[in-house]
Design a protein around this motif. Structure first.
Motif, PDB file in Angstrom:
ATOM      1  N   VAL A   1       0.840  -1.199   0.000  1.00 13.66           N
ATOM      2  CA  VAL A   1       0.000   0.000   0.000  1.00 13.66           C
ATOM      3  C   VAL A   1       0.876   1.250   0.000  1.00 13.66           C
ATOM      4  O   VAL A   1       0.609   2.208  -0.717  1.00 13.66           O
ATOM      5  CB  VAL A   1      -0.952  -0.012   1.213  1.00 13.66           C
ATOM      6  N   VAL A   2       1.938   1.235   0.785  1.00 10.69           N
ATOM      7  CA  VAL A   2       2.844   2.377   0.835  1.00 10.69           C
ATOM      8  C   VAL A   2       3.538   2.554  -0.522  1.00 10.69           C
ATOM      9  O   VAL A   2       3.695   3.673  -1.023  1.00 10.69           O
ATOM     10  CB  VAL A   2       3.877   2.206   1.967  1.00 10.69           C
ATOM     11  N   GLY A   3       3.951   1.447  -1.133  1.00 11.74           N
ATOM     12  CA  GLY A   3       4.562   1.512  -2.457  1.00 11.74           C
ATOM     13  C   GLY A   3       3.606   2.049  -3.496  1.00 11.74           C
ATOM     14  O   GLY A   3       3.996   2.826  -4.382  1.00 11.74           O
ATOM     15  N   ALA A   4       2.357   1.651  -3.415  1.00 16.70           N
ATOM     16  CA  ALA A   4       1.355   2.139  -4.357  1.00 16.70           C
ATOM     17  C   ALA A   4       1.139   3.645  -4.190  1.00 16.70           C
ATOM     18  O   ALA A   4       0.971   4.373  -5.169  1.00 16.70           O
ATOM     19  CB  ALA A   4       0.042   1.393  -4.166  1.00 16.70           C
ATOM     20  N   GLY A   5       1.163   4.111  -2.959  1.00 17.10           N
ATOM     21  CA  GLY A   5       1.008   5.545  -2.706  1.00 17.10           C
ATOM     22  C   GLY A   5       2.164   6.348  -3.273  1.00 17.10           C
ATOM     23  O   GLY A   5       1.969   7.400  -3.875  1.00 17.10           O
ATOM     24  N   ALA A   6       3.370   5.840  -3.100  1.00 21.78           N
ATOM     25  CA  ALA A   6       4.545   6.521  -3.638  1.00 21.78           C
ATOM     26  C   ALA A   6       4.505   6.529  -5.166  1.00 21.78           C
ATOM     27  O   ALA A   6       4.838   7.532  -5.803  1.00 21.78           O
ATOM     28  CB  ALA A   6       5.810   5.846  -3.140  1.00 21.78           C
ATOM     29  N   PHE A   7       4.084   5.428  -5.754  1.00 18.09           N
ATOM     30  CA  PHE A   7       3.972   5.348  -7.211  1.00 18.09           C
ATOM     31  C   PHE A   7       2.924   6.326  -7.729  1.00 18.09           C
ATOM     32  O   PHE A   7       3.135   7.016  -8.720  1.00 18.09           O
ATOM     33  CB  PHE A   7       3.624   3.918  -7.633  1.00 18.09           C
ATOM     34  N   PHE A   8       1.796   6.394  -7.052  1.00 17.09           N
ATOM     35  CA  PHE A   8       0.737   7.310  -7.468  1.00 17.09           C
ATOM     36  C   PHE A   8       1.203   8.762  -7.368  1.00 17.09           C
ATOM     37  O   PHE A   8       0.911   9.584  -8.237  1.00 17.09           O
ATOM     38  CB  PHE A   8      -0.520   7.085  -6.625  1.00 17.09           C
ATOM     39  N   GLY A   9       1.946   9.076  -6.316  1.00 18.30           N
ATOM     40  CA  GLY A   9       2.501  10.419  -6.174  1.00 18.30           C
ATOM     41  C   GLY A   9       3.469  10.753  -7.294  1.00 18.30           C
ATOM     42  O   GLY A   9       3.495  11.885  -7.795  1.00 18.30           O
TER      43      GLY A   9
ATOM     44  N   VAL B   1       3.372   9.493 -10.340  1.00 25.22           N
ATOM     45  CA  VAL B   1       2.565   9.669 -11.553  1.00 25.22           C
ATOM     46  C   VAL B   1       1.948  11.063 -11.582  1.00 25.22           C
ATOM     47  O   VAL B   1       1.941  11.731 -12.618  1.00 25.22           O
ATOM     48  CB  VAL B   1       1.470   8.582 -11.651  1.00 25.22           C
ATOM     49  N   ILE B   2       1.456  11.524 -10.441  1.00 30.68           N
ATOM     50  CA  ILE B   2       0.877  12.871 -10.370  1.00 30.68           C
ATOM     51  C   ILE B   2       1.942  13.918 -10.703  1.00 30.68           C
ATOM     52  O   ILE B   2       1.681  14.869 -11.436  1.00 30.68           O
ATOM     53  CB  ILE B   2       0.263  13.120  -8.978  1.00 30.68           C
TER      54      ILE B   2
ATOM     55  N   THR C   1       3.004  13.710 -14.648  1.00 26.87           N
ATOM     56  CA  THR C   1       2.024  14.137 -15.636  1.00 26.87           C
ATOM     57  C   THR C   1       1.730  15.627 -15.592  1.00 26.87           C
ATOM     58  O   THR C   1       1.113  16.159 -16.515  1.00 26.87           O
ATOM     59  CB  THR C   1       0.692  13.382 -15.453  1.00 26.87           C
ATOM     60  N   GLY C   2       2.145  16.300 -14.540  1.00 33.46           N
ATOM     61  CA  GLY C   2       1.893  17.733 -14.423  1.00 33.46           C
ATOM     62  C   GLY C   2       0.565  18.076 -13.791  1.00 33.46           C
ATOM     63  O   GLY C   2       0.229  19.253 -13.650  1.00 33.46           O
ATOM     64  N   ILE C   3      -0.199  17.075 -13.408  1.00 35.21           N
ATOM     65  CA  ILE C   3      -1.493  17.328 -12.768  1.00 35.21           C
ATOM     66  C   ILE C   3      -1.292  18.005 -11.424  1.00 35.21           C
ATOM     67  O   ILE C   3      -2.104  18.829 -11.012  1.00 35.21           O
ATOM     68  CB  ILE C   3      -2.293  16.014 -12.616  1.00 35.21           C
ATOM     69  N   GLY C   4      -0.192  17.680 -10.763  1.00 33.19           N
ATOM     70  CA  GLY C   4       0.099  18.287  -9.462  1.00 33.19           C
ATOM     71  C   GLY C   4       0.227  19.797  -9.547  1.00 33.19           C
ATOM     72  O   GLY C   4      -0.275  20.523  -8.683  1.00 33.19           O
ATOM     73  N   LYS C   5       0.884  20.301 -10.596  1.00 38.09           N
ATOM     74  CA  LYS C   5       1.046  21.745 -10.760  1.00 38.09           C
ATOM     75  C   LYS C   5      -0.290  22.420 -11.046  1.00 38.09           C
ATOM     76  O   LYS C   5      -0.577  23.494 -10.531  1.00 38.09           O
ATOM     77  CB  LYS C   5       2.032  22.036 -11.885  1.00 38.09           C
ATOM     78  N   VAL C   6      -1.101  21.786 -11.872  1.00 37.30           N
ATOM     79  CA  VAL C   6      -2.426  22.349 -12.182  1.00 37.30           C
ATOM     80  C   VAL C   6      -3.290  22.368 -10.927  1.00 37.30           C
ATOM     81  O   VAL C   6      -3.969  23.365 -10.638  1.00 37.30           O
ATOM     82  CB  VAL C   6      -3.113  21.531 -13.297  1.00 37.30           C
ATOM     83  N   LEU C   7      -3.258  21.294 -10.172  1.00 32.44           N
ATOM     84  CA  LEU C   7      -4.032  21.217  -8.932  1.00 32.44           C
ATOM     85  C   LEU C   7      -3.537  22.252  -7.923  1.00 32.44           C
ATOM     86  O   LEU C   7      -4.338  22.906  -7.264  1.00 32.44           O
ATOM     87  CB  LEU C   7      -3.945  19.809  -8.345  1.00 32.44           C
ATOM     88  N   ALA C   8      -2.226  22.414  -7.819  1.00 29.40           N
ATOM     89  CA  ALA C   8      -1.665  23.405  -6.896  1.00 29.40           C
ATOM     90  C   ALA C   8      -2.091  24.815  -7.288  1.00 29.40           C
ATOM     91  O   ALA C   8      -2.437  25.628  -6.421  1.00 29.40           O
ATOM     92  CB  ALA C   8      -0.150  23.292  -6.870  1.00 29.40           C
TER      93      ALA C   8
END
Length: 59
Positions: free
Chosen positions: A3-11, A13-14, A17-24
């Protein structure tokens, strides 16, 4: 551990892809206190993923 590995992987990916900057940018223009923005972000990830542990690790 998975679960921790999946969370790090998802982070990663965010970030990749640049979605993090748009969301911020979107959340910063909302003029909310930092604690509220953090809560809103974690709730959104929790709803999207269904796992509280992954949502915590991703943020």
């Amino acid at each position: 551990m998975l679960v921790v590995g999946a969370g790090a992987f998802f982070g990663a990916v965010i970030s990749a892809t640049g979605i993090g900057k748009v969301l911020a940018h979107t959340l910063s223009s909302a003029d909310l206190p930092l604690i509220v923005l953090t809560y809103v972000t974690s709730c959104g990830l929790r709803l999207a993923q269904g796992s509280a542990t992954v949502a915590i690790v991703t943020v």
